[in-house]
Design an enzyme around this catalytic site. Structure first.
Site, PDB file in Angstrom:
ATOM      1  N   LYS A 188       0.833  -1.209   0.000  1.00  0.00           N
ATOM      2  CA  LYS A 188       0.000   0.000   0.000  1.00  0.00           C
ATOM      3  C   LYS A 188       0.866   1.257   0.000  1.00  0.00           C
ATOM      4  O   LYS A 188       0.516   2.248  -0.638  1.00  0.00           O
ATOM      5  CB  LYS A 188      -0.957   0.008   1.211  1.00  0.00           C
ATOM      6  CG  LYS A 188      -2.021  -1.061   1.148  1.00  0.00           C
ATOM      7  CD  LYS A 188      -3.101  -0.701   0.152  1.00  0.00           C
ATOM      8  CE  LYS A 188      -3.863  -1.839  -0.476  1.00  0.00           C
ATOM      9  NZ  LYS A 188      -4.322  -2.910   0.344  1.00  0.00           N
ATOM     10  N   LYS A 248      -2.491 -11.500  -8.743  1.00  0.00           N
ATOM     11  CA  LYS A 248      -3.743 -12.185  -8.422  1.00  0.00           C
ATOM     12  C   LYS A 248      -4.944 -11.362  -8.884  1.00  0.00           C
ATOM     13  O   LYS A 248      -4.816 -10.167  -9.130  1.00  0.00           O
ATOM     14  CB  LYS A 248      -3.816 -12.411  -6.910  1.00  0.00           C
ATOM     15  CG  LYS A 248      -3.743 -11.105  -6.143  1.00  0.00           C
ATOM     16  CD  LYS A 248      -3.951 -11.263  -4.660  1.00  0.00           C
ATOM     17  CE  LYS A 248      -3.856  -9.896  -4.011  1.00  0.00           C
ATOM     18  NZ  LYS A 248      -4.594  -9.676  -2.837  1.00  0.00           N
ATOM     19  N   LYS A 261     -10.002  -6.650  -6.599  1.00  0.00           N
ATOM     20  CA  LYS A 261     -11.206  -5.833  -6.760  1.00  0.00           C
ATOM     21  C   LYS A 261     -10.906  -4.536  -7.494  1.00  0.00           C
ATOM     22  O   LYS A 261     -11.716  -4.078  -8.279  1.00  0.00           O
ATOM     23  CB  LYS A 261     -11.789  -5.492  -5.388  1.00  0.00           C
ATOM     24  CG  LYS A 261     -12.514  -6.649  -4.754  1.00  0.00           C
ATOM     25  CD  LYS A 261     -13.448  -6.145  -3.670  1.00  0.00           C
ATOM     26  CE  LYS A 261     -13.360  -7.030  -2.444  1.00  0.00           C
ATOM     27  NZ  LYS A 261     -12.325  -6.614  -1.487  1.00  0.00           N
TER      28      LYS A 261
END
Ligand code: TYM
Length: 334
Positions: A115, A197, A200
């Site tokens: 992040k 992966k 969202k």
């Protein structure tokens, strides 16, 4: 006397559309576990504020996550299905656990480092203590099993550490929570471009969403990365080919899967055919979930009832735990 059921807890952030990774890593397990255990499943709206501080679309996104989970088979009469921000005790436990979490270990967390790279202008304290909030969610219900995908493994290890530190300092209060998946290994559903992966909010063209229409599903699958095929029998599969087989294993029949595996080993595989087959099996898998979720989303009143019922059940459990926690910590002065 009836044996008490083990307690299960898990959560999903309302940061975008649910995808196959969420389904196979988490929701599929929820649906099975709700018949066997006492389950608490949550929409992690507070966690989403660490990366998505704008709340304009939050309510709609929460409703979408609720509807998509129910469309996948989650039954709000069996499992408590609630919203994280409705359980105020979470913040209290988060505070206590923060005193047992160290800056060094939080800074080393893989998701934190990711992040920091993705949003260097918003490295807020909530992001750093994200795993502490997650541990509070879990420990608040004294959950032992936590159905999650592989990406959450480190957070679960941290939750165990915080639980152990609390128990050690204040006396045995929490069980050690374990990451759980039916079928031993935790799952990581890869993206269709072979890089990373399904997710969202990133990698949207290489992620299959439960809300994708049939044509988008076909387009995305047909664009998945392949190559000229193996030139020697029984060759090891490159990652991106292994990914296609993994997706096929998730939605196609065993016979179909074996047919393409045999063709790969014999060097006769045609990836175009394999992707066509995979696309059709994927459409057959996703379409009914999408249609059901759309219908549920239009029923706001029903979704409200689900949230309220879940909130009440989760609050009861949270209150009981927090009484014990305060007692254990000696914060009971009257
Ligand atoms: P989130 O919202 O990122 O993901 C929800 C669930 O989906 C799983 N998942 C995957 N599994 C396999 N392959 C993938 N490509 C994939 N992508 C996502 C995740 O492992 C997760 O199980 N921090 C959590 C939310 C949370 C939570 C909790 C989870 C908050 N509190 C307490 C468990 C217990 C998260 O961000 O999940």
């Amino acid at each position: 006397m009836a044996a008490t059921k083990k307690i299960v807890m898990s959560g999903i952030r309302p940061t975008g559309f649910l995808h196959l990774g969420n389904y196979f890593g988490a929701v599929r397990n929820y649906v099975r576990m709700q018949d066997e255990f006492e389950c608490y499943f949550m929409v992690a709206d507070l966690h989403s504020l660490t990366t998505h501080p704008d709340t304009k679309e939050l309510k709609g996104n929460i409703q979408r996550v609720l509807a998509e989970n129910i469309a996948c088979g989650l039954d709000p009469d069996k499992a408590a299905f609630y919203c994280q921000s409705h359980i105020y005790e979470t913040s209290e436990l988060y505070l206590y656990l923060n005193m047992l979490a160290y800056k060094g270990e939080l800074e080393k967390t893989v998701t934190f480092k990711d992040k920091v790279r993705l949003q260097p202008d918003n490295v807020n304290a909530g992001l750093l203590t994200y795993p502490v909030l997650q541990a509070a969610d879990i420990l608040l219900h004294r959950a032992e099993l936590v159905p999650v995908g592989k990406d959450q493994e480190q957070h679960l290890e941290m939750a165990r550490n915080f639980a152990n530190r609390f128990n050690h300092r204040y006396g045995e209060t929490f069980p050690e929570p374990q990451a759980f998946n039916y079928g031993e290994e935790l799952i990581k559903v890869p993206s269709l471009d072979g890089a990373g992966k399904m997710s969202k909010s990133e990698n949207q063209m290489a992620t299959l969403y439960l809300s994708d229409d049939d044509d988008s599903i076909r387009k995305k699958v047909m664009k998945a990365k392949t190559d000229a095929g193996p030139s020697v029998p029984n060759a090891a599969k490159p990652d991106y080919i292994q990914n296609l087989f993994l997706l096929m294993q998730l939605v196609s029949s065993t016979e179909v899967m074996q047919k393409y595996d045999a063709a790969y080993n014999a060097c006769t595989i045609r990836y175009g055919d394999m992707k066509k087959q995979l696309a059709e099996d994927m459409v057959r898998f996703i379409a009914p979930i999408r249609e059901k979720a759309e219908a549920i989303r239009n029923d706001e009143r029903y979704l409200q009832e689900v949230m309220e019922k879940g909130m009440e059940k989760a609050r009861r459990s949270a209150r009981a735990t927090m009484e014990q926690v305060r007692e254990a910590m000696g914060l009971n002065y009257f």
